[in-house]
Design an enzyme around this catalytic site. Structure first.
Site, PDB file in Angstrom:
ATOM      1  CB  ILE A 190     -27.531  43.925  16.063  1.00  0.00           C
ATOM      2  CG1 ILE A 190     -28.126  45.119  17.011  1.00  0.00           C
ATOM      3  CG2 ILE A 190     -28.042  44.039  14.731  1.00  0.00           C
ATOM      4  CD1 ILE A 190     -27.421  46.260  16.389  1.00  0.00           C
ATOM      5  CB  CYS A 191     -32.027  43.569  17.570  1.00  0.00           C
ATOM      6  SG  CYS A 191     -33.596  43.810  17.933  1.00  0.00           S
ATOM      7  CB  ALA A 192     -34.636  39.338  17.443  1.00  0.00           C
TER       8      ALA A 192
END
Length: 185
Positions: A102-104
């Site tokens: 998730i995210c980066a």
């Protein structure tokens, strides 16, 4: 139920790390948090200390069904730099196990070539790190054994998708209702 490992590093985004842990456990899964920092406690990106269940170099992770990477900075960079983690992810991907980021953190999977030819999402502006993937702008997407999500705002959707994949639609709906998500909708 499934066995899940969630990898924690200094600078991880706390919501992205702990929301999946909480909801996956509510669904009846066995979830183990694993520090990649060589010590039991990591410090999240907002200064919250998180005690991991295990330390990567000391853990046996052979029984995992799902391996989860939370984002955050510099947490994602610590995940990227950890060669033990990279080797484990390559092995598990080769075995067809589920991976989620998730995210980066989809950057880690992109860096390892695991997004080639897949649809994937990440934190806005980091799409260049989804090496070989078709970048989407939805909250969460699963393509084959890989699930990716955009960021903190998608943490519950991310966790519910993982529950759906591991435990079925009925269990995902039950957990969604248990946590009253989405509230007011």
């Amino acid at each position: 139920m499934a066995k899940i490992y969630v990898f924690l590093a200094d600078g991880c985004e706390e919501i992205e790390a702990l929301t999946p842990v909480d909801l996956l456990r509510r669904a009846g899964n066995e979830v183990c948090t694993v520090s990649v920092m060589g010590r039991q406690t990591v410090c999240g990106s907002h200064g919250i200390a998180i005690g991991a269940d295990a330390i990567l170099e000391e853990a046996s992770l052979a029984d995992g069904d799902l391996f989860v990477l939370p984002g955050g900075m510099p947490g994602t960079k610590h995940l990227l730099e950890n060669q033990t983690l990279a080797a484990l992810l390559k092995q598990k991907y080769g075995e067809g196990k589920r991976l989620a980021a998730i995210c980066a953190a989809p950057w880690v999977l992109g860096n390892l070539g695991m997004l080639q030819g897949r649809r994937a999402v990440c934190y806005p502006g980091m799409e260049e790190h989804l090496t070989g993937a078709a970048a989407l702008s939805v909250p969460v997407v699963t393509d084959g054994p890989v699930t990716t999500a955009r960021g903190v705002g998608a943490a519950i959707d991310f966790a519910l998708e993982l529950i759906r994949l591991l435990n079925g639609e009925e269990k995902a709906v039950a957990v969604k209702e248990e946590v009253v998500y989405p509230y007011g909708c």
